[in-house]
Design a protein around this motif. Sequence first.
Motif: not given
Length: 260
Positions: A159-163, A175-192
């Motif tokens: 789990l990544l949190y942008v400071v 399944a070779n599907k890409v999940y892509l997102k540009t995060l800003k301060r305070g955002d989080v993203m999970v990587f299985p």
Amino acid sequence: KVKIDLNGCYQNTNWSSPYLSIYSYPKPLKKPPHHHQEKGKIIPSSSTTTMLHIFLLFSLIFTSTNVLAQDFCVANTASGIVTPSGYPCIMEANVTSDDFAFSGLGAPGNTSNIISAAVTPAFVGQYPAVNGLGLSAARLDLAPGGVIPMHTHPGANELLYVVHGHITCGFISSANKVYLKTLKRGDVMVFPQGLLHFQINAAGKRPSLAIVTFSSPNPGLQILDFALFANDLPSSLLEKSTFLDDAQVKKLKGVLGGTG
């Protein structure tokens, strides 16, 4: 030829159930348990069924890890003994408050390298208190143009949190599907767990900082570029398996220190 070591980017890189009281134990039997016969079928007696329930309960208890049988297990990393459950514990009498605090994530990592990025870990090797607790953390510094190359953590979800700053993150499913997102301060993203993923600084000429947490004290790391080009796998096999030509394979091996 210039050899690059991406590993330098890593800065050091009784269970007791409250429900036991609801289970009642059978009284001693005056005679051995028996089975009832009904229309050609054997039906277990009620006492036999109760014993099976108790057996299953204790099977669950005794297959729990040792660390669940106590409050904590600060790792004795000096023992040199590592098992799938982690390190052996320091004696509780020798544990102090300092063992549960870690200051290593307060200072920026050294981003003067080919990827302009640094990961400062707080894994069990650096932070012994997380031993057996199923979590750890790290600091991610991305200088302008910085990137954490495509990699996996075979032992943990992330789990990544942008400071501060902006970070473009992505992962690729099985399944070779890409999940892509540009995060800003305070955002989080999970990587299985186990999936290929990456992070790129998207803040232009400014650095970005993130704190990441993992679902394991020792998440493991495999960088795809190193897995392919930093070993002695014969170039001819790499060319066939990656569809790259000989010149490209040898160039990448030269940069990353591979042979063959």
